[in-house]
Design a protein around this motif. Sequence first.
Motif, PDB file in Angstrom:
ATOM      1  N   PHE A 139       0.765  -0.895   0.153  1.00  0.00           N
ATOM      2  CA  PHE A 139      -0.059   0.068   0.005  1.00  0.00           C
ATOM      3  C   PHE A 139       0.808   1.167  -0.150  1.00  0.00           C
ATOM      4  N   ALA A 140       1.878   1.357   0.622  1.00  0.00           N
ATOM      5  CA  ALA A 140       2.703   2.366   0.818  1.00  0.00           C
ATOM      6  C   ALA A 140       3.736   2.615  -0.403  1.00  0.00           C
ATOM      7  N   ALA A 141       3.959   1.467  -1.004  1.00  0.00           N
ATOM      8  CA  ALA A 141       4.521   1.622  -2.145  1.00  0.00           C
ATOM      9  C   ALA A 141       3.804   2.244  -3.485  1.00  0.00           C
ATOM     10  N   ALA A 143       1.008   3.928  -2.959  1.00  0.00           N
ATOM     11  CA  ALA A 143       0.932   5.406  -2.490  1.00  0.00           C
ATOM     12  C   ALA A 143       1.886   6.278  -3.149  1.00  0.00           C
ATOM     13  N   HIS A 144       3.336   5.681  -2.803  1.00  0.00           N
ATOM     14  CA  HIS A 144       4.365   6.609  -3.208  1.00  0.00           C
ATOM     15  C   HIS A 144       4.557   6.802  -5.003  1.00  0.00           C
ATOM     16  N   LEU A 145       4.233   5.625  -5.478  1.00  0.00           N
ATOM     17  CA  LEU A 145       4.097   5.655  -6.920  1.00  0.00           C
ATOM     18  C   LEU A 145       3.097   6.612  -7.424  1.00  0.00           C
ATOM     19  N   ARG A 146       1.846   6.685  -6.714  1.00  0.00           N
ATOM     20  CA  ARG A 146       0.714   7.484  -7.244  1.00  0.00           C
ATOM     21  C   ARG A 146       1.341   8.960  -7.134  1.00  0.00           C
ATOM     22  N   ARG A 147       2.011   9.430  -5.846  1.00  0.00           N
ATOM     23  CA  ARG A 147       2.495  10.699  -5.660  1.00  0.00           C
ATOM     24  C   ARG A 147       3.539  10.912  -6.492  1.00  0.00           C
ATOM     25  N   MET A 148       4.298  10.083  -7.007  1.00  0.00           N
ATOM     26  CA  MET A 148       5.361  10.401  -7.875  1.00  0.00           C
ATOM     27  C   MET A 148       4.751  10.725  -9.283  1.00  0.00           C
ATOM     28  N   ALA A 149       3.844   9.878  -9.402  1.00  0.00           N
ATOM     29  CA  ALA A 149       3.020   9.947 -10.924  1.00  0.00           C
ATOM     30  C   ALA A 149       2.281  11.555 -11.043  1.00  0.00           C
ATOM     31  N   HIS A 150       1.747  11.899  -9.813  1.00  0.00           N
ATOM     32  CA  HIS A 150       1.096  13.112  -9.967  1.00  0.00           C
ATOM     33  C   HIS A 150       2.029  14.257  -9.668  1.00  0.00           C
ATOM     34  N   ALA A 151       3.245  13.809  -9.299  1.00  0.00           N
ATOM     35  CA  ALA A 151       4.066  15.022  -9.267  1.00  0.00           C
ATOM     36  C   ALA A 151       4.831  15.522 -10.525  1.00  0.00           C
TER      37      ALA A 151
END
Length: 151
Positions: A139-141, A143-151
Motif C-alpha cells: 500500500f505504501a509503495a 501510494a508513493h508511486l501515485r504521488r510520484m506520478a502526480h508530481a
Amino acid sequence: MSATAKDTLALLLERAENERDAAAQALHAASNQAQAARAQHGELAGYRQEYQQRWTQSFAQATTMDIVGCYQSFGRRIDQAVDTQGHVASHADQRQQRAREALGQAEMRVAALRQLIARRQAEADKVAQRREQRAADEFAARAHLRRMAHA
C-alpha cells in the motif's frame, strides 16, 4: 492456523483434560481405598496383639487343653486375617501408585497439547503479521508511486 486445525487441537485438548480429570478421580478413589485397607490392617494387627496379651494373662491361671486349643485356632485365624489384609493393603498401595503414574502421564499430555496449541497459534500470528506487513508495504509503495506520478 486454520479453523479446522484449531478445532481439532481444541477437541484433542478437551479429551486429554477429561482423561486427566478421570485419572485424578481414580487416584482419589485409589488413595481412599489404600488408606482404608491400611487402617483395617492396623486395626486387625492391634486386635491380634490385644488378644495375645489377654490370653497370656489368662494362661497365668489354670486353663484346660480345650481352651488352649481354641486360643491357638482363633490365633491362627487372626494371623491369617492380618496377613490377608496386609496383602489387600499392599495391592491397594500398588493401585494407588499406578493411578498416580497415570495421572502424571495425563497431565503431561495436557501440558504438551497446550504447548502445541500455543506454538501453532504463535506461528499463525507470525504469518498473519507478515501478511499484514506485506500488505502495508505494498500500500505504501503504491501510494508513493501515485504521488510520484502526480508530481
